[in-house]
Design a protein around this motif. Structure first.
Motif, PDB file in Angstrom:
ATOM      1  N   SER A  93      44.506  35.923  36.198  1.00  0.00           N
ATOM      2  CA  SER A  93      44.699  36.993  37.186  1.00  0.00           C
ATOM      3  C   SER A  93      44.945  38.347  36.522  1.00  0.00           C
ATOM      4  CB  SER A  93      45.865  36.650  38.125  1.00  0.00           C
ATOM      5  OG  SER A  93      47.084  36.555  37.404  1.00  0.00           O
ATOM      6  N   HIS A  94      45.262  38.335  35.233  1.00  0.00           N
ATOM      7  CA  HIS A  94      45.534  39.579  34.506  1.00  0.00           C
ATOM      8  C   HIS A  94      44.332  40.070  33.693  1.00  0.00           C
ATOM      9  CE1 HIS A  94      49.816  39.199  35.415  1.00  0.00           C
ATOM     10  NE2 HIS A  94      49.745  37.934  35.012  1.00  0.00           N
ATOM     11  N   ASP A 129      42.971  31.955  29.376  1.00  0.00           N
ATOM     12  CA  ASP A 129      43.617  30.740  29.833  1.00  0.00           C
ATOM     13  C   ASP A 129      43.827  30.848  31.344  1.00  0.00           C
ATOM     14  OD1 ASP A 129      46.280  29.220  30.522  1.00  0.00           O
ATOM     15  OD2 ASP A 129      45.541  28.334  28.656  1.00  0.00           O
ATOM     16  N   SER A 130      43.713  29.730  32.028  1.00  0.00           N
ATOM     17  CA  SER A 130      43.824  29.740  33.489  1.00  0.00           C
ATOM     18  C   SER A 130      45.142  30.332  33.981  1.00  0.00           C
ATOM     19  CB  SER A 130      43.647  28.328  34.046  1.00  0.00           C
ATOM     20  OG  SER A 130      44.595  27.446  33.462  1.00  0.00           O
ATOM     21  N   ALA A 131      46.208  30.217  33.188  1.00  0.00           N
ATOM     22  CA  ALA A 131      47.518  30.739  33.604  1.00  0.00           C
ATOM     23  C   ALA A 131      47.563  32.267  33.590  1.00  0.00           C
ATOM     24  CB  ALA A 131      48.608  30.183  32.685  1.00  0.00           C
ATOM     25  N   LEU A 132      46.639  32.891  32.864  1.00  0.00           N
ATOM     26  CA  LEU A 132      46.650  34.352  32.720  1.00  0.00           C
ATOM     27  C   LEU A 132      45.450  35.024  33.364  1.00  0.00           C
ATOM     28  CD1 LEU A 132      47.778  34.609  28.967  1.00  0.00           C
ATOM     29  CD2 LEU A 132      49.170  35.123  30.983  1.00  0.00           C
ATOM     30  N   HIS A 147      37.355  37.565  32.345  1.00  0.00           N
ATOM     31  CA  HIS A 147      38.234  36.477  32.787  1.00  0.00           C
ATOM     32  C   HIS A 147      37.772  35.122  32.257  1.00  0.00           C
ATOM     33  CE1 HIS A 147      35.120  36.578  35.944  1.00  0.00           C
ATOM     34  NE2 HIS A 147      35.417  35.313  36.200  1.00  0.00           N
TER      35      HIS A 147
END
Length: 221
Positions: free
Chosen positions: A52-53, A47-50, A43
């Protein structure tokens, strides 16, 4: 850009353990590779937007038309490469730096080259922030290898090539291994090429994968 605050929580560690179990179920057997994947916080490279994936077994975009490879692909290529401690390794396609760091954790002396200058500069700064200073990072045409520092015990290509670049074969030591996906722009077969003492080589073909194209003089133009 990757996360500004690097935290590795119990939740992240639990997700990594679950990912490793999934990779083992999918056929990855090399415990050294699985240990490296369990050790390295994937992680951090997102990028912070992704973020969680990060522990899904999928590839994700990292900018400049490039991706961070699917964990299974990283594990599969690393397993085929059969890294021994102290091996001098050339990686073609630094990307986020995740695969290069896995090779470093496996005990390799890693030289890695990136074609996209903006991505190279961002990754170099990020790895320094992570405290990873033992990787040798270069900007340039990886399809031609990095002859100045060769020959190499292992060469790993993390982009789809139309052919096996002759430059990479030349930069491989006798007994060395080259792992490279070769095919068209949509699908490639994973090849493991072992160089013999007389300069000839043995080629083994494995599963199909889909990589971003290898750009450069001996790749896609």
């Amino acid at each position: 850009m990757p996360l500004l605050k690097l935290e590795d929580t119990y939740l992240h560690k639990g997700k990594r353990r679950a990912l490793v179990a999934e990779l083992r179920q999918k056929g990855i057997k090399d415990e050294k590779v699985l240990h490296a994947i369990n050790t390295l916080p994937r992680h951090f490279f997102f990028d912070s937007a992704l973020v969680s994936h990060a522990y899904e077994d999928k590839a994700f975009p990292i900018g400049e038309g490039q991706t961070i490879s699917q964990p299974y692909t990283v594990a599969f290529q690393s397993e085929l490469l059969d890294v021994k401690p102290g091996n001098k390794i050339l990686e073609i396609g630094t990307g986020s730096g995740y695969q290069a760091t896995i090779l470093h954790l496996l005990g390799g002396e890693v030289y890695t080259i990136e074609y996209q200058q903006k991505l190279f500069e961002g990754t170099k700064k990020f790895l320094a922030r992570m405290g990873i200073h033992d990787l040798h990072l270069f900007y340039g045409d990886g399809s031609q290898g990095l002859a100045k520092y060769g020959p190499y015990d292992r060469i790993l290509v993390t982009a789809g090539a139309p052919i096996v670049p002759e430059s990479l074969i030349k930069q491989l030591k006798a007994g060395g291994i080259l792992v490279i996906p070769v095919g068209d722009r949509n699908s490639q077969k994973m090849l493991k090429i072992t160089k013999k003492a007389n300069g000839s080589y043995n080629t083994e073909e494995f599963d199909s994968f889909a990589f971003v194209p290898l750009l450069g003089k001996e790749g896609w133009r």
